[in-house]
Design a protein around this motif. Structure first.
Motif, PDB file in Angstrom:
ATOM      1  N   ASP A 139      69.086 -15.387  49.893  1.00  0.00           N
ATOM      2  CA  ASP A 139      70.192 -16.188  49.360  1.00  0.00           C
ATOM      3  C   ASP A 139      69.724 -17.003  48.149  1.00  0.00           C
ATOM      4  O   ASP A 139      70.419 -17.092  47.142  1.00  0.00           O
ATOM      5  CB  ASP A 139      70.727 -17.113  50.454  1.00  0.00           C
ATOM      6  CG  ASP A 139      72.087 -17.691  50.126  1.00  0.00           C
ATOM      7  OD1 ASP A 139      72.803 -17.111  49.290  1.00  0.00           O
ATOM      8  OD2 ASP A 139      72.440 -18.739  50.714  1.00  0.00           O
ATOM      9  N   ASP A 187      69.086 -14.731  45.055  1.00  0.00           N
ATOM     10  CA  ASP A 187      70.378 -14.292  44.517  1.00  0.00           C
ATOM     11  C   ASP A 187      70.993 -15.398  43.666  1.00  0.00           C
ATOM     12  O   ASP A 187      71.454 -15.154  42.548  1.00  0.00           O
ATOM     13  CB  ASP A 187      71.303 -13.900  45.666  1.00  0.00           C
ATOM     14  CG  ASP A 187      72.621 -13.337  45.174  1.00  0.00           C
ATOM     15  OD1 ASP A 187      72.592 -12.374  44.374  1.00  0.00           O
ATOM     16  OD2 ASP A 187      73.674 -13.867  45.582  1.00  0.00           O
ATOM     17  N   ALA A 223      70.949 -23.265  47.547  1.00  0.00           N
ATOM     18  CA  ALA A 223      71.301 -22.095  48.351  1.00  0.00           C
ATOM     19  C   ALA A 223      70.420 -21.974  49.588  1.00  0.00           C
ATOM     20  O   ALA A 223      70.903 -21.681  50.681  1.00  0.00           O
ATOM     21  CB  ALA A 223      71.198 -20.831  47.507  1.00  0.00           C
ATOM     22  N   ARG A 272      70.952 -22.142  54.322  1.00  0.00           N
ATOM     23  CA  ARG A 272      70.573 -21.116  55.298  1.00  0.00           C
ATOM     24  C   ARG A 272      69.266 -21.389  56.036  1.00  0.00           C
ATOM     25  O   ARG A 272      69.029 -20.830  57.092  1.00  0.00           O
ATOM     26  CB  ARG A 272      70.407 -19.773  54.595  1.00  0.00           C
ATOM     27  CG  ARG A 272      71.583 -19.338  53.824  1.00  0.00           C
ATOM     28  CD  ARG A 272      72.546 -18.559  54.723  1.00  0.00           C
ATOM     29  NE  ARG A 272      73.681 -18.131  53.937  1.00  0.00           N
ATOM     30  CZ  ARG A 272      74.894 -18.657  54.071  1.00  0.00           C
ATOM     31  NH1 ARG A 272      75.121 -19.589  54.955  1.00  0.00           N
ATOM     32  NH2 ARG A 272      75.885 -18.222  53.328  1.00  0.00           N
TER      33      ARG A 272
END
Length: 162
Positions: A18, A21, A63, A67
């Motif tokens: 994540d 990206d 990001a 997570r």
């Protein structure tokens, strides 16, 4: 010569994917390297100009925090050539193929023993291959060689220090 390095270390593969990206979508940076360490720690290295690396690393931090856990992050402007060499060469691959025999492994035994010793439950050949960026067959051959020499023990598919 690299203009700027952006480094991000996160806990968890999903958080790492994540983060990278987001980093690549946010700014014009290039993923230079990634390293997956045991147990689930991912290090990402990007390069670009200073502003782009700062923006990318900050986007990656945001990001990754959604997570997993961000362990550390840093941006290095105009890295020293030795630092550049460390990041681009040593992190990526510790094993290389011999030119005359593609199946032979040149993995350093001491490095391999150090890697296996970090894992509490031992490591499979696949985990070693992912960590040192070499083929599964190379990792398996290197681990079997250490097992047969008596430096590792094996239980099922996991190798541990003796």
């Amino acid at each position: 010569m690299i203009n700027t390095l952006g480094l991000l270390e996160v806990s968890g593969l999903v958080a790492g994917v994540d983060a990278v990206d987001a980093m690549l979508k946010t700014a014009p940076v290039k993923l230079l390297n990634h390293q997956i360490m045991t147990p689930g720690m991912v290090t990402l290295v990007v390069e670009g100009d200073l502003a782009a690396c700062r923006a990318a690393v900050e986007a990656g931090v945001v990001a990754a925090n959604r997570r997993g856990t961000v362990i550390s992050h840093h941006v290095i402007g105009r890295p020293d050539p030795d630092t550049e060499t460390l990041v681009t060469h040593l992190l990526g691959s510790m094993c290389a193929l011999s030119s005359n025999d593609p199946a032979s492994s040149k993995l350093q035994p001491q490095q391999l023993l150090a890697i296996v010793s970090q894992a509490v439950r031992g490591m499979t050949a696949g985990e070693v291959a992912a960590q040192v960026d070499c083929s599964l067959e190379q990792a398996r051959l290197a681990l079997e060689k250490l097992y047969l020499s008596g430096r590792l023990r094996k239980r099922s598919s996991r190798y541990r220090l003796k």
